[in-house]
Design an enzyme around this catalytic site. Structure first.
Site, mmCIF file in Angstrom:
data_model
loop_
_atom_site.group_PDB
_atom_site.id
_atom_site.type_symbol
_atom_site.label_atom_id
_atom_site.label_comp_id
_atom_site.label_asym_id
_atom_site.label_seq_id
_atom_site.Cartn_x
_atom_site.Cartn_y
_atom_site.Cartn_z
ATOM 1 N N GLU A 434 -32.592 54.972 12.622
ATOM 2 C CA GLU A 434 -33.219 56.163 12.021
ATOM 3 C C GLU A 434 -33.337 56.007 10.503
ATOM 4 O O GLU A 434 -32.903 56.859 9.728
ATOM 5 C CB GLU A 434 -32.434 57.417 12.396
ATOM 6 C CG GLU A 434 -32.395 57.635 13.900
ATOM 7 C CD GLU A 434 -31.584 58.853 14.338
ATOM 8 O OE1 GLU A 434 -31.148 59.622 13.455
ATOM 9 O OE2 GLU A 434 -31.397 59.030 15.542
ATOM 10 N N GLU A 512 -31.294 55.364 21.739
ATOM 11 C CA GLU A 512 -30.321 56.459 21.638
ATOM 12 C C GLU A 512 -30.898 57.707 22.280
ATOM 13 O O GLU A 512 -32.077 58.023 22.114
ATOM 14 C CB GLU A 512 -29.997 56.721 20.162
ATOM 15 C CG GLU A 512 -28.925 57.760 19.919
ATOM 16 C CD GLU A 512 -28.576 57.846 18.429
ATOM 17 O OE1 GLU A 512 -28.489 56.768 17.790
ATOM 18 O OE2 GLU A 512 -28.425 58.963 17.908
#
Length: 816
Positions: A434, A512
């Site tokens: 991220e 994820e």
């Protein structure tokens, strides 16, 4: 018996993968014991004459933060678990015999958190800001042979908050002292690659870096051998070579193995690759690396293949801490974690979001786990995670590695890959998680540079966990496309369909996603006023957190949907749930007094939650059935309660006090669970699972009476007398009829006699503020944990568990 002996001999030969050396011509010594430790800043500690006699003596691995008290005043905040951080210093004295003066000496750190400075006899050996990276220094020129030497390690973890999760503070991994001749293979100098892997043969390509620190050129022999688990040499080659003075060179060889035993998740067979350097017919250096022979394939249509067979990644993300032990994780901690994850059906791990220990990688090799090996959580731009402090939601600027990324990232990524590239468990590298800069134009050049390092050093592909950056409406996908495999975080069906239409020829994995687990702690089922009281104890504006938790209810629907997406989408390689195991810090969505996460299907002490059994029903074939909630729901008498079931059978029948409440179908090819509306009254629930009309499993839940006794369970009763082995003792509270009491919160006290100490205690409560370093612990929802650590003395061990008003329980153990 013979097989057992052969396996033991093989394991003695292969101590570890990346930096294991035999005693022929070189030594690799455990350097963990008898360090002097000081918490705080003090001048001149690098001076060998500094007097540290009044400092504490500690053994490594050591995490100073976990020894402290939880406090809202600690600047680590909720992300760091409210534990103390700061500056610390370690010193160790040692003597090197005079007859070693022609040897070369290296100090090797598997990890030290963080901003390390290492000195020998007052000389700075080097600095490494990244607290998760392994590093080493050649100390030879500063060694006082025949005299005392002093190594000093300064660490600075004072600039807080320093992470988005708990990091620990200290030399929290192992340290080794490596002694070699001046003709040697440097640390991480062997690179082993399986090639042309077929059923009847395979080739191991081996690149060996050899250094010659002599002042003269040397002619020598390299002997490379491949050894199976029985100790039999299955392939070998001897080559004559030469190397100029003060030179380094990579030598390549290839060895063919007939009828290889292929490494896989069910049978993780490991071979030993032994490399010997002979000078004048004398062995001057020996190194043994373990390896697995397997074929990895990645497809835009079929996903991931291992040895030609499609394998879905049934994965979990993990953080590096070991719960009550903090960051000071031992091999047994890792083994226990992976044992329980395997029982859940897990076959893959993502190291979130940093390099893990060598021991972790070794255990993954040995147990057959597939690893997405991740390097970074941030690049050049620090993240600003939200947190709650004194009732206010704030954004925190994290003072962490991002500030050193420009200078150190290439070096750290290189060392990370060099250390871990021999591990057969590694199936891909992740260069980030991220990353905010992926949203901006500067993201692509950074991503290209990092991926180029991966490709230069290893054959396995790179990925990058991305959340919210894959926008099909934006034509510029340059930053995301730097990775070989597109990693999606928290993607759903509609977005995946859009991505596939836009980019039909890319490889993809869900890096994820939420787990199929409530955010409530283990065995916490709340109704009416009890729910209000539970939320009120948090003591801050709770509306956002309440909505966040309640939206996910007690089944974790979002996590179930993610697995359905993977199960029904052939090109998706698999997924990694967030997370497999609760961890310290990152208490989202809670604030004080929460000090650890509650995302996972296994709690911080290692006790399964209900979500564990959802994955077991989807990821395993061993017959099982699970129902929840527990049946001690005081205050709900006469009211409707939903009862949920998970099974891998094709039908489930629920009985209440012997009366059938009906059967429900379960399509094993889909992602399903069962629900019954039941009027609660104390008594018994029994679930029976059927397959093809036959009973395959059952689960009984009874209303328990008052706590009466303590039951103790361990996975092992013996440990090694090496000062570093562990036995995890799980305690549960039962009534006099033998029913587990799921609401018990009795205080348990632990008395230890013999060759062990108490390393830590825990109970899985993410809001429990009792210290982890203690000889007592309050049970949480009926369970408690005590961790025993061996000493260097062998002998018997007696653990007595006491609690006021309960029958005591005793277990006898042994240290060998």
């Amino acid at each position: 018996m013979r097989n057992t002996i052969n396996i033991l001999l093989f394991l003695m030969l292969v101590v570890c993968t990346a930096c294991s050396k035999s005693t022929e011509g070189n030594k690799n010594e455990n350097f963990d014991f008898d360090w002097k430790f000081y918490a705080g800043e003090i001048a001149n500690t690098e001076n060998p004459a500094f007097n540290d006699s009044d400092w504490r003596t500690v053994n490594l691995p050591h995490d100073w933060s976990i020894e402290g008290s939880f406090s809202k005043a600690n600047p680590s905040f909720s992300r760091g678990g409210w534990l103390p951080t700061g500056k610390v210093v370690y010193r160790k004295s040692f003597t090197v015999p005079k007859d070693q003066k022609n040897k070369r000496m290296v100090i090797y750190f598997d990890g030290a958190y963080r901003n390390s400075e290492v000195y020998l006899n007052g000389h700075l050996l080097g600095k490494r800001p990244f607290g998760y990276i392994s590093f080493h220094y050649d100390m030879t020129q500063y060694i006082n042979f025949g005299k005392e030497n002093v190594i000093t390690v300064k660490l600075d973890n004072s600039n807080q908050p320093g992470s988005r999760w708990y990091t620990g503070t200290g030399i929290y991994r192992h340290v080794k002292l490596i002694t070699t001749d001046k003709l040697y293979i440097p640390v991480w100098g062997n690179y082993i690659v399986p090639k042309n892997v077929l059923k009847n043969e395979a080739t191991l390509q081996i690149e060996t870096t050899i250094n010659n620190d002599f002042k003269k050129s040397k002619e020598f022999e390299i002997v490379t051998s491949i050894i199976d688990k029985k100790g039999i040499v299955v392939a070998s080659k001897k080559e004559n070579q030469s190397l100029a003075a003060n030179d380094s060179k990579i030598y390549k060889t290839a060895l063919k193995v007939d009828n290889p035993k292929l490494w896989n998740t069910d049978n993780p067979y490991l071979y030993a690759v032994k490399t010997e350097l002979l000078l004048n017919n004398e062995i001057v250096y020996t190194e043994t690396n373990s390896t697995g022979i397997r074929k990895l394939e990645y497809s835009t249509t079929e996903g991931f293949k291992l040895n030609g067979k499609v394998v879905k990644l049934k994965g979990v993300c993990l953080h590096h801490d070991g719960g009550p032990l903090g960051a000071a994780v031992y091999r047994r901690t890792i083994e226990r974690q992976l044992e329980k994850l395997r029982e859940m059906g897990c076959n893959a791990v993502r190291t979130a979001h940093n390099p893990f220990s060598e021991e972790f990688m070794d255990v993954c090799d040995e147990m057959g786990f597939l690893v997405m090996n991740e390097a970074f959580d941030e690049w050049e731009k620090p993240k600003e995670p939200a947190t709650i402090q004194n009732g206010e939601k704030k954004k925190l600027l994290v003072h962490n590695y991002a500030h050193q990324f420009k200078k150190w990232a290439d070096k750290d990524l290189t060392d990370f890959i060099l250390r871990d590239r021999n591990h057969p468990s590694v199936i891909m590298w992740s260069i980030g998680n991220e990353i905010d800069q992926m949203r901006a134009p500067e993201g692509a050049p950074i991503g290209k540079r990092l991926v180029a390092i991966v490709h230069k050093l290893d054959y396995r592909p790179a990925t990058n966990g991305v959340h919210g950056y894959w926008d099909p409406k934006r034509p510029n996908q340059e930053a995301a496309a730097t990775s070989d495999i597109y990693g999606f975080n928290y993607i759903k069906q509609a977005r995946l369909d859009q991505e596939r239409e836009l980019l039909p020829n890319v490889m993809a994995v869900i890096t994820e996603h939420e787990s199929a687990q409530s955010f409530y702690p283990r065995s916490t089922y709340l109704y009416n006023s009890a729910k209000t009281a539970w939320w009120d104890k948090l003591g801050y504006e709770k509306e956002d957190a309440f909505n966040w938790v309640e939206k996910r209810d007690i089944r974790g629907e979002n996590g179930m949907e993610a697995w359905r997406l993977v199960k029904e989408t052939p090109f998706l390689m698999g997924l990694f749930i967030w997370t497999g195991w609760d961890y310290l810090g990152e208490v989202i969505p809670f604030g004080w007094p929460a000090r650890s996460s509650s995302f996972a299907p296994i709690d911080l002490a290692g006790f399964p939650k209900d979500g564990f059994y959802f994955y077991q029903s989807q990821w395993t074939d061993k017959p099982m059935v699970h129902i929840f909630p527990h049946w001690n729901l005081e205050g709900m008498e006469g009211k409707n309660v939903k009862v949920y079931g998970y099974t891998n059978g094709d039908e489930v029948e629920l009985f209440q006090d012997g009366k059938s409440l009906g059967k429900q179908k379960n399509d094993v090819n889909k992602v399903e669970y069962q629900t019954w509306n039941v009027v609660y009254n104390p008594g018994e629930l029994k679930a029976i699972s059927y397959k093809n009309g036959k009973i395959i499993a059952e689960k009984i839940v009874r209303t328990a009476g008052k706590p009466s006794k303590i039951k103790i369970e361990t996975r092992r009763t013996e440990m090694k007398a090496n000062g570093q082995d562990l036995i995890y003792v799980e305690c549960a509270i039962f009534d006099k009829e033998g029913n587990e009491v799921p609401t018990a919160n009795n205080l348990l006290e632990f008395d230890i006699e013999g060759a062990a100490t108490i390393a830590g205690v825990g109970n899985g409560d993410n809001m429990g503020l009792e210290p982890f370093k203690a000889n007592k612990r309050t049970a949480f929802n009926g369970k408690c944990l005590v961790i025993l650590q061996s000493t260097k003395e062998s002998g018997s061990i007696k653990l007595t568990v006491n609690s006021k008003g309960l029958e005591s329980s005793i277990i006898n153990l042994k240290s060998n």
